[in-house]
Design a protein around this motif. Structure first.
Motif, PDB file in Angstrom:
ATOM      1  N   ALA A 288      53.259  32.347  56.452  1.00 43.12           N
ATOM      2  CA  ALA A 288      52.664  32.026  55.149  1.00 43.12           C
ATOM      3  C   ALA A 288      51.645  30.896  55.267  1.00 43.12           C
ATOM      4  O   ALA A 288      51.648  29.958  54.481  1.00 43.12           O
ATOM      5  CB  ALA A 288      53.750  31.679  54.132  1.00 43.12           C
ATOM      6  N   SER A 289      50.789  31.010  56.258  1.00 41.89           N
ATOM      7  CA  SER A 289      49.853  29.930  56.575  1.00 41.89           C
ATOM      8  C   SER A 289      48.449  30.453  56.805  1.00 41.89           C
ATOM      9  O   SER A 289      48.230  31.642  57.059  1.00 41.89           O
ATOM     10  CB  SER A 289      50.302  29.192  57.849  1.00 41.89           C
ATOM     11  OG  SER A 289      51.564  28.592  57.709  1.00 41.89           O
ATOM     12  N   VAL A 290      47.492  29.511  56.733  1.00 43.44           N
ATOM     13  CA  VAL A 290      46.166  29.712  57.298  1.00 43.44           C
ATOM     14  C   VAL A 290      46.171  29.064  58.672  1.00 43.44           C
ATOM     15  O   VAL A 290      46.594  27.909  58.815  1.00 43.44           O
ATOM     16  CB  VAL A 290      45.075  29.063  56.434  1.00 43.44           C
ATOM     17  CG1 VAL A 290      43.690  29.267  57.066  1.00 43.44           C
ATOM     18  CG2 VAL A 290      45.096  29.616  55.019  1.00 43.44           C
ATOM     19  N   VAL A 291      45.736  29.801  59.701  1.00 40.42           N
ATOM     20  CA  VAL A 291      45.635  29.224  61.039  1.00 40.42           C
ATOM     21  C   VAL A 291      44.185  29.312  61.494  1.00 40.42           C
ATOM     22  O   VAL A 291      43.520  30.341  61.316  1.00 40.42           O
ATOM     23  CB  VAL A 291      46.568  29.922  62.052  1.00 40.42           C
ATOM     24  CG1 VAL A 291      48.022  29.663  61.689  1.00 40.42           C
ATOM     25  CG2 VAL A 291      46.309  31.418  62.131  1.00 40.42           C
ATOM     26  N   ALA A 292      43.676  28.221  62.046  1.00 42.27           N
ATOM     27  CA  ALA A 292      42.326  28.152  62.598  1.00 42.27           C
ATOM     28  C   ALA A 292      42.449  28.127  64.112  1.00 42.27           C
ATOM     29  O   ALA A 292      43.067  27.215  64.675  1.00 42.27           O
ATOM     30  CB  ALA A 292      41.604  26.906  62.096  1.00 42.27           C
ATOM     31  N   LEU A 293      41.874  29.130  64.774  1.00 41.66           N
ATOM     32  CA  LEU A 293      42.034  29.310  66.210  1.00 41.66           C
ATOM     33  C   LEU A 293      40.690  29.181  66.913  1.00 41.66           C
ATOM     34  O   LEU A 293      39.658  29.637  66.401  1.00 41.66           O
ATOM     35  CB  LEU A 293      42.625  30.690  66.515  1.00 41.66           C
ATOM     36  CG  LEU A 293      43.909  31.073  65.781  1.00 41.66           C
ATOM     37  CD1 LEU A 293      44.311  32.495  66.140  1.00 41.66           C
ATOM     38  CD2 LEU A 293      45.033  30.094  66.100  1.00 41.66           C
ATOM     39  N   ASP A 294      40.705  28.598  68.101  1.00 49.69           N
ATOM     40  CA  ASP A 294      39.525  28.555  68.947  1.00 49.69           C
ATOM     41  C   ASP A 294      39.183  29.978  69.381  1.00 49.69           C
ATOM     42  O   ASP A 294      40.038  30.690  69.930  1.00 49.69           O
ATOM     43  CB  ASP A 294      39.789  27.666  70.164  1.00 49.69           C
ATOM     44  CG  ASP A 294      38.553  27.447  71.003  1.00 49.69           C
ATOM     45  OD1 ASP A 294      38.106  28.407  71.663  1.00 49.69           O
ATOM     46  OD2 ASP A 294      38.035  26.315  71.038  1.00 49.69           O
ATOM     47  N   ILE A 295      37.959  30.405  69.132  1.00 53.48           N
ATOM     48  CA  ILE A 295      37.582  31.791  69.423  1.00 53.48           C
ATOM     49  C   ILE A 295      37.765  32.115  70.896  1.00 53.48           C
ATOM     50  O   ILE A 295      38.226  33.203  71.262  1.00 53.48           O
ATOM     51  CB  ILE A 295      36.117  32.055  69.006  1.00 53.48           C
ATOM     52  CG1 ILE A 295      35.961  31.986  67.494  1.00 53.48           C
ATOM     53  CG2 ILE A 295      35.661  33.427  69.502  1.00 53.48           C
ATOM     54  CD1 ILE A 295      34.525  32.125  67.028  1.00 53.48           C
ATOM     55  N   LYS A 296      37.415  31.192  71.779  1.00 52.58           N
ATOM     56  CA  LYS A 296      37.416  31.480  73.207  1.00 52.58           C
ATOM     57  C   LYS A 296      38.794  31.416  73.841  1.00 52.58           C
ATOM     58  O   LYS A 296      39.072  32.122  74.802  1.00 52.58           O
ATOM     59  CB  LYS A 296      36.465  30.525  73.925  1.00 52.58           C
ATOM     60  CG  LYS A 296      35.001  30.732  73.564  1.00 52.58           C
ATOM     61  CD  LYS A 296      34.096  29.811  74.361  1.00 52.58           C
ATOM     62  CE  LYS A 296      32.620  30.062  74.031  1.00 52.58           C
ATOM     63  NZ  LYS A 296      31.732  29.164  74.801  1.00 52.58           N
ATOM     64  N   THR A 297      39.683  30.559  73.287  1.00 51.02           N
ATOM     65  CA  THR A 297      40.980  30.337  73.935  1.00 51.02           C
ATOM     66  C   THR A 297      42.178  30.755  73.103  1.00 51.02           C
ATOM     67  O   THR A 297      43.279  30.917  73.648  1.00 51.02           O
ATOM     68  CB  THR A 297      41.146  28.852  74.284  1.00 51.02           C
ATOM     69  OG1 THR A 297      41.223  28.081  73.057  1.00 51.02           O
ATOM     70  CG2 THR A 297      39.983  28.348  75.124  1.00 51.02           C
ATOM     71  N   ALA A 314      55.513  35.600  49.363  1.00 53.40           N
ATOM     72  CA  ALA A 314      54.495  34.930  48.543  1.00 53.40           C
ATOM     73  C   ALA A 314      53.384  34.346  49.401  1.00 53.40           C
ATOM     74  O   ALA A 314      52.744  33.363  49.037  1.00 53.40           O
ATOM     75  CB  ALA A 314      55.147  33.829  47.698  1.00 53.40           C
ATOM     76  N   ASP A 315      53.145  34.951  50.548  1.00 53.14           N
ATOM     77  CA  ASP A 315      52.138  34.458  51.480  1.00 53.14           C
ATOM     78  C   ASP A 315      50.727  34.715  50.942  1.00 53.14           C
ATOM     79  O   ASP A 315      50.540  35.025  49.772  1.00 53.14           O
ATOM     80  CB  ASP A 315      52.331  35.145  52.841  1.00 53.14           C
ATOM     81  CG  ASP A 315      52.471  36.665  52.687  1.00 53.14           C
ATOM     82  OD1 ASP A 315      52.040  37.193  51.649  1.00 53.14           O
ATOM     83  OD2 ASP A 315      53.015  37.312  53.585  1.00 53.14           O
ATOM     84  N   ILE A 316      49.741  34.593  51.799  1.00 52.61           N
ATOM     85  CA  ILE A 316      48.356  34.893  51.427  1.00 52.61           C
ATOM     86  C   ILE A 316      48.142  36.374  51.718  1.00 52.61           C
ATOM     87  O   ILE A 316      48.020  36.779  52.869  1.00 52.61           O
ATOM     88  CB  ILE A 316      47.369  34.028  52.227  1.00 52.61           C
ATOM     89  CG1 ILE A 316      47.665  32.542  52.005  1.00 52.61           C
ATOM     90  CG2 ILE A 316      45.931  34.343  51.829  1.00 52.61           C
ATOM     91  CD1 ILE A 316      47.038  31.643  53.038  1.00 52.61           C
ATOM     92  N   ALA A 317      48.122  37.178  50.682  1.00 51.66           N
ATOM     93  CA  ALA A 317      48.131  38.630  50.844  1.00 51.66           C
ATOM     94  C   ALA A 317      46.781  39.262  50.565  1.00 51.66           C
ATOM     95  O   ALA A 317      46.678  40.484  50.464  1.00 51.66           O
ATOM     96  CB  ALA A 317      49.203  39.242  49.944  1.00 51.66           C
ATOM     97  N   THR A 318      45.737  38.454  50.414  1.00 49.95           N
ATOM     98  CA  THR A 318      44.368  38.949  50.307  1.00 49.95           C
ATOM     99  C   THR A 318      43.535  38.275  51.386  1.00 49.95           C
ATOM    100  O   THR A 318      43.838  37.155  51.801  1.00 49.95           O
ATOM    101  CB  THR A 318      43.754  38.644  48.929  1.00 49.95           C
ATOM    102  OG1 THR A 318      43.733  37.227  48.730  1.00 49.95           O
ATOM    103  CG2 THR A 318      44.563  39.277  47.829  1.00 49.95           C
TER     104      THR A 318
END
Length: 691
Positions: A288-297, A314-318
């Protein structure tokens, strides 16, 4: 459709004067002639710079072409590049001439003894569990001269743009594959890498995001949404069991990318088992989170959890959405995420810090489910959906409305109802953004439901219980100002024809959406006025629309059920007759002359968990029945406890009805009537007597 109007469930006045620190919309690059990714471009803002179709001429929009999708319906957004439109539908991937709808090539998964597909493209040579190598119905992506499509068996395939020839196929799940591993989302492409989520969650697996080399199909990295032992976040799972290994966090939706920051952003699904909080104490990162990931790793740069210890799906479903804002005199790279209860979270996408204050609010507790003490809410923000006050005079006795928020699914809690229970319904349909207005456009369904659990089995994922006598849900389409997090305009529609199309906005000042009753609509993006509608003759609008240009003409394309429609100014295909539902409405119930007092429920969880069963002693089966006048109906107690049934109008009563006993009543008067168990008044049924 109801026109927008002031509503009691949204309090306060929309801010017209913005504080100095409030974010303001700024211009950024968006797609124009082409629509190469499911969300249009990396931002998934679903905004096009095309303006040939606009508020002044949209009334002349009509069908340019339509095509029957022989393999079945889809909820994919068409992707378009250089006049070629790609759409996964049924068991095929279709390449069409975007101007005429004519087939260029098709691709299908392998069938024993199958030859080439239409257009000569070879089929996939893959072996898979029967039927599960079908393309997913979420969409495709262009990149490197290839078309990338996820399959329902967890494989990612690359097809040549021009021919449909398969270049590579890469399984993204475990080896050997586990049942339930699937790619449910459209891929996205950036910097030579295909980025896609694996929706393992609800099959008692761990969700993951995978980066794949676009040219070779080689897996470059994998990020698990539930961290393993020794990884950051693992301490938010119990130390005395291995619930983390089946913890869910499926990645169901397309990701977004900021190539300048080198970051890809994904939203993660609910923790698993959904109602089984007793076996997974803790916040349960990174569900139920937003995760920001390094594209390369694939390394985690930042995260934000919008629901702690999720017990509600009740997560982010859109899908997430990127936009640029101006705050405090400087440009801010922003990210919008809408929680399933309709609250919009707005972040600085470089740091993960909220653009507006977020407060922790105390919520209803259930010690046995290890509920989190608080949940985050954007301060002074509107929800897309009706708040609790909207429902207060609509919920009938004996039910009690819980307005504290996040009412837990407590075992054998029969009388409590709450907004969004058991699952909130801002789901699937994508949002869009317009830099012209600074508004974010979204839709969802508001409802109240039973906040209960029917079984002590933590893996039984069905709340059960009848909704007879509860108020009807309401559909909402709205524009929310990204500078204030307030609703600017809204439309209330019947929940049934809301559809799952989502919104599309353009530089022509328009917002498009498909309706569940077969209409395709265009609104004035600023005012919310309905400017145009077109009946496609289909009863289901599943796919979000895309817009593109071929030979100087702008088209808008949308999948409506099993049909793909394309529209242009001066199109020659007229609206079609609306498809009228046959027979009585579903609310009238099913034909039956025997009603049981208990319902045997089954959850087909699959995978290692298998099917789960529970007996709901307080759910009539069927709950809604229709009969002809003069019919003699039998009620049978097929459960283990005593009931006493009675008509609400006092016309009949069973008296005490022990287990394995039955009672008959003859129904002569036409109409719709409610009945209930006097010893368990939350057990309610409906009888419709037809002349």
């Amino acid at each position: 459709m109801h026109v927008g109007r002031c509503s009691g469930w949204l309090f306060g006045v929309v801010l017209l004067l913005l504080a100095v620190s409030a974010p303001e919309a700024v211009q950024q690059d968006f797609p124009g002639k082409d629509w190469p990714l499911a969300g249009g471009d990396w931002t998934s803002a679903r905004y096009s710079t095309l303006e040939q179709i606009n508020t002044t001429n949209v009334k002349t929009l009509a069908g340019a072409w339509n095509k029957r999708l022989g393999g079945g319906s889809t909820r994919a957004t068409p992707v378009v590049k250089n006049g070629v439109l790609i759409l996964p539908a049924g068991e095929s991937v279709l390449a069409l001439n975007a101007k005429t709808g004519e087939t260029i090539w098709t691709w299908q998964y392998a069938k024993p003894g199958a030859g080439p597909t239409e257009g000569g493209a070879p089929r996939s040579p893959m072996e898979s569990i029967a039927g599960e190598a079908l393309p997913n119905i979420a969409g495709a992506a262009f990149g490197e001269g290839l078309v990338f499509v996820g399959l329902r068996d967890g494989q990612l395939v690359a097809l040549r743009e021009g021919t449909g020839e398969m270049v590579w196929a890469t399984p993204l799940g475990d080896t050997p594959r586990k049942k339930g591993e699937s790619i449910a989302a459209a891929p996205t492409y950036a910097a030579g890498i295909v980025l896609v989520g694996v929706a393992n969650g609800d099959w008692a697996l761990r969700g993951r995001v995978v980066g794949v080399d676009a040219r070779t199909g080689k897996k470059l990295w994998t990020f698990f949404t539930v961290p393993g032992p020794g990884e950051p976040g693992h301490d938010t799972w119990p130390k005395d069991n291995d619930s983390w290994s089946t913890g869910g966090g499926g990645v169901w939706l397309v990701g977004v990318v900021d190539a300048d920051l080198g970051l890809a952003y994904f939203q993660t699904g609910n923790a698993v088992p959904m109602y089984g909080g007793e076996i997974r104490k803790g916040d349960n990162l990174y569900t139920a989170s937003v995760v920001a990931l390094d594209i390369k790793t694939g390394k985690l740069r930042w995260h934000y959890q919008v629901v702690r210890h999720d017990l509600w799906d009740a997560d982010i479903a859109t899908p997430l959405l990127l936009y640029d804002a101006q705050q405090g005199g400087s440009r801010r790279k922003a990210l919008a995420a809408m929680r399933a209860d309709g609250y919009l979270f707005l972040f600085d996408r470089e740091t993960g810090k909220p653009l507006f204050p977020v407060e922790d609010r105390k919520v209803t507790q259930d010690k046995s489910l290890n509920t989190a003490a608080t949940q985050p809410f954007p301060t002074a923000a509107d929800s897309l959906l009706p708040d609790c006050r909207y429902w207060k005079d609509k919920v009938p006795a004996p039910f009690v409305l819980d307005c504290a928020g996040f009412a837990p699914p407590t075992l054998n809690q029969h009388l409590v109802v709450a907004p969004g229970a058991p699952i909130p319904r801002v789901r699937i349909t994508p949002m869009s953004y317009s830099p012209q207005t600074g508004y974010i456009y979204a839709q969802g369904v508001g409802h109240v439901g039973r906040a209960r659990r029917v079984s002590d089995d933590p893996w039984f994922q069905d709340a059960g219980g009848s909704t007879v006598s509860l108020p009807d849900p309401v559909g909402v389409v709205a524009a929310m100002d990204s500078r204030t997090n307030k609703i600017v305009w809204r439309k209330e529609v019947s929940a049934a024809p809301l559809g799952t199309s989502g919104t599309l906005t353009t530089a022509g000042g328009l917002m498009f959406r498909g309706s569940g009753d077969g209409r395709f609509e265009a609104y004035d993006a600023k005012s919310g006025d309905l400017l145009w509608e077109f009946q496609t003759g289909v009863r289901s609008a599943r796919g979000p629309a895309a817009t593109y240009s071929v030979d100087g003409e702008q088209y808008v394309a949308v999948a409506m059920g099993a049909d793909l429609w394309a529209f242009k100014l001066g199109g020659t295909i007229p609206p079609q007759p609306a498809r009228v539902p046959q027979g009585p409405p579903a609310s009238a119930g099913v034909p039956a002359e025997e009603i049981e007092t208990a319902t045997l429920m089954t959850v087909s969880f699959g995978g290692a968990v298998g099917r789960r069963y529970a007996l709901d002693e307080h759910a009539f089966n069927p709950a809604r029945v229709r009969v002809k006048a003069g019919t003699r109906v039998m009620f049978v107690n097929n459960g283990r406890i005593r009931h006493a049934l009675a008509a609400r109008d006092g016309s009949w009563s069973s008296g005490a009805l022990p287990p394995a006993k039955s009672f008959y009543v003859q129904l002569n008067t036409p109409g719709t009537f409610l009945y209930h168990c006097t010893e368990h008044p939350w057990a309610i049924g409906q009888l419709t007597v037809e002349p």
